[in-house]
Scaffold this motif. Structure first.
Motif, short mmCIF file in Angstrom:
data_model
loop_
_atom_site.label_atom_id
_atom_site.label_comp_id
_atom_site.label_asym_id
_atom_site.label_seq_id
_atom_site.Cartn_x
_atom_site.Cartn_y
_atom_site.Cartn_z
N ARG A 115 11.73 -4.38 -4.54
CA ARG A 115 12.79 -3.42 -4.19
C ARG A 115 14.14 -3.94 -4.62
NH1 ARG A 115 13.00 -1.03 1.79
NH2 ARG A 115 11.02 -0.23 0.96
N SER A 116 14.42 -5.18 -4.31
CA SER A 116 15.71 -5.76 -4.69
C SER A 116 15.88 -5.78 -6.20
CB SER A 116 15.82 -7.18 -4.13
OG SER A 116 17.01 -7.80 -4.54
N VAL A 117 14.83 -6.20 -6.91
CA VAL A 117 14.89 -6.25 -8.37
C VAL A 117 15.16 -4.86 -8.95
CG1 VAL A 117 13.43 -6.54 -10.42
CG2 VAL A 117 13.50 -8.34 -8.68
N ALA A 118 14.47 -3.85 -8.41
CA ALA A 118 14.62 -2.48 -8.91
C ALA A 118 16.01 -1.93 -8.61
CB ALA A 118 13.54 -1.58 -8.31
N TRP A 119 16.50 -2.15 -7.40
CA TRP A 119 17.85 -1.70 -7.04
C TRP A 119 18.87 -2.30 -8.01
CZ3 TRP A 119 18.37 -2.44 -0.99
CH2 TRP A 119 17.85 -1.31 -0.34
N ARG A 140 -0.25 -14.76 -1.81
CA ARG A 140 -1.34 -15.50 -1.20
C ARG A 140 -1.41 -15.24 0.30
NH1 ARG A 140 -1.44 -21.72 -2.65
NH2 ARG A 140 -1.68 -20.71 -4.69
N GLY A 141 -2.60 -14.94 0.77
CA GLY A 141 -2.80 -14.66 2.19
C GLY A 141 -2.79 -13.19 2.53
N ASN A 142 -2.32 -12.34 1.60
CA ASN A 142 -2.31 -10.89 1.82
C ASN A 142 -3.57 -10.29 1.19
OD1 ASN A 142 0.37 -11.80 2.28
ND2 ASN A 142 1.10 -9.71 2.10
N LEU A 143 -4.39 -9.66 1.99
CA LEU A 143 -5.64 -9.11 1.49
C LEU A 143 -5.51 -7.64 1.08
CD1 LEU A 143 -8.14 -10.71 4.05
CD2 LEU A 143 -7.47 -11.53 1.78
N THR A 144 -4.60 -6.91 1.72
CA THR A 144 -4.40 -5.50 1.40
C THR A 144 -2.91 -5.21 1.33
OG1 THR A 144 -4.44 -4.87 3.75
CG2 THR A 144 -6.54 -4.76 2.53
N ILE A 145 -2.56 -4.16 0.64
CA ILE A 145 -1.15 -3.76 0.53
C ILE A 145 -0.84 -2.69 1.56
CG2 ILE A 145 -1.59 -1.99 -1.23
CD1 ILE A 145 1.11 -2.98 -2.50
N ASP A 146 0.30 -2.77 2.17
CA ASP A 146 0.74 -1.81 3.18
C ASP A 146 1.50 -0.67 2.50
OD1 ASP A 146 1.62 -0.42 5.37
OD2 ASP A 146 2.81 -2.05 6.23
N LEU A 147 0.90 0.50 2.48
CA LEU A 147 1.54 1.68 1.87
C LEU A 147 2.17 2.59 2.91
CD1 LEU A 147 -1.11 2.59 -0.86
CD2 LEU A 147 1.08 1.43 -1.19
N SER A 148 2.50 2.04 4.07
CA SER A 148 3.12 2.84 5.13
C SER A 148 4.51 3.29 4.70
CB SER A 148 3.24 2.03 6.43
OG SER A 148 1.98 1.58 6.85
N ASP A 190 13.24 6.87 6.68
CA ASP A 190 13.46 7.50 5.39
C ASP A 190 12.12 7.58 4.68
OD1 ASP A 190 13.00 4.91 4.26
OD2 ASP A 190 15.12 4.44 4.48
N LEU A 191 12.12 7.80 3.38
CA LEU A 191 10.86 7.97 2.65
C LEU A 191 10.51 6.75 1.80
CD1 LEU A 191 11.31 11.69 1.51
CD2 LEU A 191 10.04 10.81 3.47
N CYS A 192 11.21 5.64 1.99
CA CYS A 192 10.88 4.41 1.28
C CYS A 192 9.64 3.78 1.89
CB CYS A 192 12.05 3.43 1.37
SG CYS A 192 13.58 4.00 0.62
N LEU A 193 9.09 2.79 1.19
CA LEU A 193 8.08 1.95 1.82
C LEU A 193 8.64 1.38 3.11
CD1 LEU A 193 6.61 -0.05 -1.19
CD2 LEU A 193 5.23 1.16 0.51
N ALA A 194 7.78 1.29 4.13
CA ALA A 194 8.25 0.81 5.43
C ALA A 194 8.85 -0.59 5.32
CB ALA A 194 7.11 0.83 6.43
N LYS A 195 8.25 -1.42 4.44
CA LYS A 195 8.76 -2.76 4.21
C LYS A 195 8.97 -2.94 2.71
CE LYS A 195 6.15 -4.66 8.11
NZ LYS A 195 5.08 -5.61 8.51
#
Length: 549
Positions: free
Chosen positions: A205-209, A514-522, A527-532
């Motif tokens: 997000r930061s890179v894209a902004w 590392r350590g993240n097994l799934t991506i959170d698409l909440s 607003d309508l951004c990714l929650a995180k």
């Protein structure tokens, strides 16, 4: 009777104020007032199906309270845009109406009806509302996006169309955009190298902004940083503060501020929106104004120099002349239009790319297909250029699908009717605000198969070699809107979006940290951004000599 009407108005406004300040418990006074209003609502208020001027009904919607309309419900239900959006689902007609104060707000999530508003009756809905947020963001409605229909809008539209966002002008500024696309890759590559070449966890997000901010700053001011930036090519404190302020401005433009519908309450700043907007605008102006003032002074001092030429869009705006060779726009108009272009450039491309990359991580076969396309069209010995983008149809389809499924804002910029008109069999009063639901259109199950699934293939025509367009003229979703008040920067916005996505996909292998097994698409509730913000592990996938030094 006038006396009764005045009493109802006073009681209604007082009840609204109490509801704003007391959000969890009903006091006896509030309960009394609400009972009184309920009785008044049915005795003195017309229902939402008839008007005084016509027998044609208004679109369906909740019955309004006297004077304040549906503002009590708006205040009670947060976030406000989600409650407003839910009314469309309840109406089940593709169109709905709520009254906020004295203003009818028309909501639309059917593309057929949307086209009737912005194509068949485009001239009627070509104005903009007067709101607190747009007053500040446009320096009193001097810029093109938020100016109501009239001479000022026509003047600024001519300037932007002919002097700023023409195809020839964008071609002239190509090198500046390429420079920032190179800096994007360099910045991420440097982060990877800082970790001993083993890759790095990147805040997408930061890179894209900041890529989007860098592009428009380079085109506008011929500079990447307001301060010194970072050695790795990343933003410094100044850019972080600046982009944060811009994001705040954009959020408040869609916040359903109470005083926009009851101006008599503006002095109370019940939402705190005006204080927040003033602070954000002051930060933007802190960075813009000295550059603009100094540049204008510089051009005036060397006006006799025949060899000096324009370097960026700010020069173009300053040097624009009328038929008498006088400055075409004033200093305040220049400052307003500069800010207008900056606001329009940052959030839409960055949000679409963050969501697209997140969705593609969740479906690795989509990511692999997009990368394979880039390798086939461009190869691995050079970086993607804008001349390649028209040949990257699958990457373009991914960006288009992100615009459809994950719009940056819940509604388009409001359109205001300049006269009474009938649309889709309903009466739309003069001065109504028309809001097309970006979410409702893009996720409409009557239009899209599996509307909540990210499926780029839906945008690919079998056997067609034509580039996939990120715009949607049939209004089945909204990326850049349509009609005479549609986005004038569609070409620039499309190029920025596809270039950002393509460079990220070509330059790096993206995986979950590392350590993240799934991506959170909440989706965020606010607003309508990714929650995180999206954090991903980036690893270089090209030879070292390909990355910019």
């Amino acid at each position: 009777m006038p006396t009764t009407s005045s009493a109802i108005m006073i009681i209604s406004i007082f009840a609204l104020l109490v509801m704003i300040k007391i959000n969890t418990y009903f006091t006896p006074l509030l309960l009394y007032l609400l009972v009184f209003l309920i009785i008044s609502k049915y005795l003195f208020s017309s229902t939402s199906t008839l008007t005084t001027k016509t027998t044609t009904p208004l679109p369906p919607g909740p019955i309004p309270w006297p004077i304040v309309g549906n503002l009590p419900e708006l205040v009670k239900n947060k976030p406000r845009f989600r409650w407003v959006s839910s009314l469309l689902d309840g109406a089940n007609a593709g169109i709905a109406c709520i009254r906020l104060g004295s203003i009818h707000v028309i909501l639309v999530n059917c593309p057929v009806i949307a086209r009737e508003f912005l194509k068949k009756h485009d001239a009627v809905f070509a104005s903009r509302p007067i709101t607190m947020a747009t007053h500040y963001s446009s320096r009193g409605f001097l810029s093109v996006v938020d100016a109501p229909l009239g001479a000022q809008w026509k003047k600024m539209r001519r300037v932007v169309a002919s002097e700023v966002l023409s195809h020839a002008r964008l071609k002239w500024l190509l090198d500046k955009r390429v420079e920032e696309a190179d800096n994007l890759v360099r910045h991420i590559y440097n982060q990877c190298c800082d970790q001993g070449g083993s890759g790095a966890v990147v805040n997408v997000r930061s890179v894209a902004w900041h890529y989007s901010g860098n592009v428009i700053r380079k085109m506008m001011f011929n500079k990447r940083y307001f301060g010194d930036g970072r050695e790795d090519g990343g933003p410094g404190y100044e850019e972080e503060e600046y982009v944060g302020a811009i994001v705040t401005v954009l959020f408040l433009l869609n916040a359903f501020c109470i005083s926009d519908y009851m101006p008599c309450l503006r002095w109370l700043d019940l939402d705190g929106h005006e204080k927040e907007m003033k602070r954000a605008i002051s930060i933007v102006n802190k960075y813009h104004d000295p550059i603009i003032d100094e540049r204008i002074k510089s051009w005036r001092e060397c006006s006799s120099s025949p060899n000096r030429t324009s370097q960026d869009l700010l020069d173009v705006l300053i040097l624009a002349k009328d038929s008498n060779e006088k400055p075409l726009i004033s200093v305040e108009e220049i400052k307003a239009q500069v800010a207008d272009l900056v606001y329009a450039a940052i959030d839409n491309p960055s949000n679409a790319v963050e969501w697209a990359l997140a969705e593609m991580i969740a479906q690795p076969q989509l990511l692999m297909r997009a990368v394979d396309e880039i390798d086939r069209v461009v190869g691995k010995n050079r970086l993607v250029q804008e001349s390649d983008l028209s040949h990257l149809n699958y990457v373009r389809a991914c960006a288009r699908e992100a615009f459809r499924l994950h719009p940056i804002a819940p509604f388009n910029v409001p359109h205001v009717s300049i006269s009474d008109v009938n649309v889709a069999g309903y009466f739309i009063p003069k001065d109504s605000h028309v809001l097309l639901s970006r979410v409702g259109l893009g996720r409409n199950p009557n239009v899209w198969v599996e509307p909540l699934k990210f499926k780029p293939d839906r945008h690919l025509e079998s056997g067609s070699s034509k580039p996939v367009q990120l715009s949607e003229p049939e209004l089945r979703f909204i990326s850049f809107s349509a009609g005479r008040r549609g986005c004038m920067g569609t070409e620039l916005g499309s190029e920025m979006t596809v270039m950002l996505l393509a460079r990220l996909l070509q330059g790096f292998t993206w995986t979950l940290p590392r350590g993240n097994l799934t991506i959170d698409l909440s989706e965020s509730n606010e607003d309508l951004c990714l929650a995180k913000p999206l954090f991903l592990q980036a690893n270089p996938r090209l030879a070292a000599h390909v990355y910019p030094c």
